[in-house]
Design an enzyme around this catalytic site. Structure first.
Site, short mmCIF file in Angstrom:
data_model
loop_
_atom_site.label_atom_id
_atom_site.label_comp_id
_atom_site.label_asym_id
_atom_site.label_seq_id
_atom_site.Cartn_x
_atom_site.Cartn_y
_atom_site.Cartn_z
N HIS A 182 0.90 -1.37 -0.15
CA HIS A 182 0.07 -0.01 -0.07
C HIS A 182 0.69 1.31 -0.12
O HIS A 182 0.72 2.02 -0.98
CB HIS A 182 -0.99 -0.23 1.35
CG HIS A 182 -1.61 1.32 1.40
ND1 HIS A 182 -3.08 1.37 1.24
CD2 HIS A 182 -1.38 2.64 1.61
CE1 HIS A 182 -3.57 2.35 1.45
NE2 HIS A 182 -2.66 3.31 1.71
N GLU A 183 1.85 1.50 0.99
CA GLU A 183 2.55 2.69 1.05
C GLU A 183 3.56 2.77 -0.06
O GLU A 183 3.73 3.77 -0.59
CB GLU A 183 3.73 2.46 2.40
CG GLU A 183 2.86 2.40 3.50
CD GLU A 183 1.75 3.72 3.81
OE1 GLU A 183 1.76 4.53 3.17
OE2 GLU A 183 0.66 3.25 4.28
NI NI Z 1 -2.41 5.28 1.94
#
Ligand code: NI
Length: 177
Positions: free
Chosen positions: A142-143
């Site tokens: 996600h990051e």
């Molecule tokens: Ni995010």
């Protein structure tokens, strides 16, 4: 130290590709990481990417230890990851609920690789090389997506699995941010 405003989905800066960090151990990098830590902590985030505070560099931080936004999540050690490279260990994919400080109040069901190797550098330029799975792998994917200008709603397969946290999980004690 400073808590910085987090850009929200719709801001075109979240869609840009970030540049790699060329120099470690600089005052500017140290200040960026301090601001990211302060900002993430103030919002009880599980992770934050530099572009979310308007800095177009390949820097992410993440970590979950008793996080109120993710009460049931396994713990992930606090990590500063710079210039990351992600390599899926195999093709196994699982869907899981995600939120994002740039998409406040919402959650979506997102497919991610279950087993992931990630490499990069810490804030001092020391190499990081880990192979992880499940929630840890999800947070990293996600990051690092933020560094490619990708927000999690862009990966949702079925938009019926995207909505406001309070409506998706009525009665559950999940932070509404
Ligand atoms: Ni995010």
């Amino acid at each position: 130290m400073a808590i910085r405003p987090v850009l929200r989905m719709g801001d075109p800066r979240l869609l840009e590709k970030s540049s790699s960090v060329k120099k470690f151990r600089t005052a500017a990098l140290k200040e960026l990481i301090t601001d990211m830590r302060d900002t993430m902590a103030s919002l009880n985030g599980a992770g934050l990417a530099a572009p979310q505070i308007g800095v177009n560099l390949q820097v992410v931080i993440f970590g979950i230890e008793g996080n109120v936004r993710y009460p049931d999540a396994e713990e992930v050690p606090f990590t500063i990851l710079i210039n990351p490279t992600l390599t899926p260990v195999n093709k196994e994919i699982e869907e899981g609920w995600e939120g994002c400080l740039s998409v406040p109040g919402m959650r979506g069901l997102v497919p991610r690789f279950v087993n992931l190797r990630y490499q990069g550098f810490d804030e001092k330029g020391k190499a990081i090389d880990r192979t992880v799975s499940d929630f840890h792998a999800r947070v990293v994917q996600h990051e690092c997506d933020h560094l490619a200008g990708i927000l999690y709603p862009m990966r949702i397969r079925d938009l019926r699995n995207f909505g406001f946290t309070a409506e998706l999980f009525p009665g559950e004690d999940i932070a509404d941010d």
